[in-house]
Design an enzyme around this catalytic site. Structure first.
Site, PDB file in Angstrom:
ATOM      1  CD  GLU A  37       9.409 -15.056 -68.742  1.00  0.00           C
ATOM      2  OE1 GLU A  37      10.463 -15.316 -68.145  1.00  0.00           O
ATOM      3  OE2 GLU A  37       8.298 -15.137 -68.194  1.00  0.00           O
ATOM      4  CB  CYS A  85      13.620  -8.532 -64.102  1.00  0.00           C
ATOM      5  SG  CYS A  85      12.504  -9.621 -64.998  1.00  0.00           S
ATOM      6  CG  ASN A  96      17.261 -15.641 -66.034  1.00  0.00           C
ATOM      7  OD1 ASN A  96      18.260 -15.006 -66.312  1.00  0.00           O
ATOM      8  ND2 ASN A  96      16.624 -15.500 -64.892  1.00  0.00           N
TER       9      ASN A  96
HETATM   10  C1  PEP Z   1      13.783 -14.769 -66.614  1.00  0.00           C
HETATM   11  O1  PEP Z   1      13.288 -15.710 -67.222  1.00  0.00           O
HETATM   12  O2  PEP Z   1      14.779 -14.113 -66.999  1.00  0.00           O
HETATM   13  C2  PEP Z   1      13.201 -14.356 -65.319  1.00  0.00           C
HETATM   14  C3  PEP Z   1      13.572 -13.240 -64.727  1.00  0.00           C
HETATM   15  O3  PEP Z   1      12.296 -15.182 -64.741  1.00  0.00           O
HETATM   16  P1  PEP Z   1      12.657 -16.558 -64.001  1.00  0.00           P
HETATM   17  O4  PEP Z   1      14.169 -16.629 -63.881  1.00  0.00           O
HETATM   18  O5  PEP Z   1      11.965 -16.524 -62.701  1.00  0.00           O
HETATM   19  O6  PEP Z   1      12.105 -17.564 -64.956  1.00  0.00           O
HETATM   20 MG    MG Z   2      11.360 -16.508 -66.684  1.00  0.00          MG
END
Ligand code: PEP
Ligand code: MG
Length: 545
Positions: free
Chosen positions: A431, A502, A454
């Protein structure tokens, strides 16, 4: 028309008449008696009847909501046999020369209060259970028992609160939905409702119960938690359409249930679900997800007033693993900081929290927090198919430190004689652009990658995901992000690791084919997106084009 707001615990709509839930013989009076032995006999007879009833409820729960959720009724049977509980009832009857019902009611109040005041969340939850078994015992003495709607028409059951046994005992053929005035969305009752596929709203408030009577027309929206009393024509029309959309989804579920997610050319993809807590398992199961691809464990910390203990965490993780019955469950270690702040962590205020002290950086700096979570995770690993995932990784050395900590924890458990699963997979989130760029170095260290689109999008495009003003600057299909994902997929596979997504982009059906062509092995999305995604996968032919 009046609208009330509660918490929707099972996403479906019901339109129908209210039926106020009544418990037979709840009023317990203190009566003096001459023959304590006779009262003790009445207690024993009631206990035998209660056990018989609970065994029947347990069997019904086994069929309707699965083994993990049925277990509570085995606990109820054991509690009825608890020595302290029984001694207390006997003592009150013999020393105060009072009726059995009263002795049970007093014991129930005392024990419930004692459990409620304990620190341990598991023990606190026993408070509701002791009240539940005591009410059953009292009902068994008066040959009453808990009741539900007698009429043949399906009704919306409205109650102050429902005990787990009352929830399971509801005759699904007579219940359209249920609404409670009190209760939490994490309660066992809420979990059971989800597993029973009954539209349900809990915590609608005292005013709701006061304002309705038997036979009132209601709309219950289990998606939003709204309840409409005496709805107008437009609202009924709107909700009838919503019901039709739900019915379509149900049909899709029927068509896909149990089927593999394979493309037309035979490529198999795992479709998992993302959850924030134990309470969401019902919707994971209701949408027939193949596993849990992201359990955001920080919600356990966010819902707590203080650091959750190893025991509390173990209980939660174990519950998820058992409920998923051998399907993969990937639990991400604590990811707080940035938009998720917790007072008791006492983190300093930062100018750039998204680029600050968060997630794995906190865990590696405060190993006592990390160790507690890893111990709870490894202990839970003995109860299912666990994967542990680390968030916000940017370097090889961070991953090596995480792995070293895992080894330490496993050694500790071994020397304590505590079981854990050696098959527990270890993964990291991709990420940050850094992780994607060095994914060739990271992949040999782990079993899997999971792309957090994200954060990957926020960091790659330098657009704060919290800043609404930047929305027009965020191209979620930006080539830079897609290239980073593709690069990570290639590096994962070359090194024998698998890769999933995810982040929210995993649910973007316009990208599904692109992801599959990159070789993505797993997609993990919010439960409502599971079925449309599975349908999409089955329509793709990777041999074409
Ligand atoms: C993301 O960053 O895409 C992720 C799945 O984690 P979160 O949205 O909890 O930061
Ligand atoms: Mg994240």
């Amino acid at each position: 028309m009046t609208v009330f707001q509660g918490k929707g615990v099972y996403g479906a709509v019901a339109i129908g008449k209210a039926s106020i839930f009544s418990r037979g013989g709840a009023d317990v009076r203190r009566e003096s008696i001459d023959d304590p032995a006779k009262e003790l006999e009445r207690v024993e007879a009631a206990k035998a009847l209660a056990v018989e009833q609970l065994e029947a409820i347990h069997d019904k729960a086994l069929k309707e909501v699965g083994e993990a959720n049925a277990e509570i009724f085995e606990i109820h049977i054991m509690m009825l046999d608890d020595e302290d509980y029984n001694d207390s009832i006997r003592n009150i009857i013999e020393t105060q020369k009072v009726n059995a019902e009263y002795a049970v009611a007093v014991t129930s109040d005392n024990f419930a209060e004692m459990f409620a005041s304990m620190d341990d969340a598991y023990m606190q939850a026993r408070s509701a259970d002791v009240k539940d078994i005591s009410n059953r015992l009292i009902a068994c003495m008066s040959e009453g028992g808990s009741g539900s709607s007698e009429s043949g028409e399906k009704m919306i059951v409205c109650a102050d609160d429902l005990a787990p046994s009352e929830t399971v005992s509801l005759d699904k053929d007579k219940v359209l939905a249920f609404v409670t005035a009190f209760g939490s969305s994490n309660s066992h009752t809420a979990i059971l409702a989800r597993n029973m596929n009954i539209p349900a709203v809990i915590g609608a408030g005292e005013e709701f119960l006061k304002s309705i009577s038997d036979g009132d027309m209601l709309i219950v929206d289990g998606h939003t938690g709204e309840i409409y009393v005496d709805p107008d024509e437009d609202t009924v029309k709107r909700y009838t359409e919503k019901q039709e959309a739900d019915a379509k989804k149900k049909q899709l579920l029927q068509e896909l249930k149990g089927k593999e997610n394979i493309t037309l050319d035979g490529t198999k993809i795992n479709v998992y679900a993302n959850i924030g807590g134990v309470a969401s398992i019902g919707s994971v199961l209701a949408n027939d997800a193949g596993g849990i691809g992201l359990f955001r464990s920080e919600f356990l910390y966010l819902e707590s007033e203080d650091y959750p203990t190893e025991e509390q965490q173990f209980t939660a993780y174990r519950k998820v693993l058992e409920s998923m019955a051998g399907k993969k469950v990937i639990i991400r270690t604590l990811d707080i900081g940035a938009d998720k702040q917790i007072d008791y962590f006492k983190l300093d205020k930062e100018d750039n929290p998204a680029l600050g002290f968060r997630a794995i950086r906190i865990c590696l700096t405060r190993p006592e927090i990390f160790r507690t979570q890893l111990r709870a995770l490894y202990r839970a690993s003995a109860f299912g198919n666990l994967g542990i995932m680390f968030p916000m990784i940017t370097s090889v050395s961070e991953v090596k430190k995480c792995l070293a900590m895992c080894e330490e924890v496993k050694k500790e458990l071994q020397s304590d004689g505590i079981k854990y699963s050696e098959d527990t997979e270890i993964g990291i989130m991709i990420e940050t652009p850094a992780a994607a760029v060095i994914s060739d170095k990271l992949a040999p260290l782990v079993d899997f990658f999971s792309v957090g689109t994200n954060d990957l999008t926020q960091y790659t495009l330098a657009c704060d995901r919290q800043n609404a003003k930047l929305e027009s600057f965020v191209d979620t299909h930006h080539e830079a992000v897609l290239r980073l994902i593709e690069m990570s997929a290639k590096n994962a596979h070359v090194n024998g690791a698998w890769i999933g997504i995810c982040g929210e982009l995993g649910a973007d059906l316009t990208l599904t084919e692109t992801f599959l062509r990159m070789g993505i092995d797993e997609l993990s999305v919010s439960p409502p997106y599971v079925l449309p995604l599975r349908e999409k996968i089955r329509s793709i032919d990777l041999k074409q084009g």
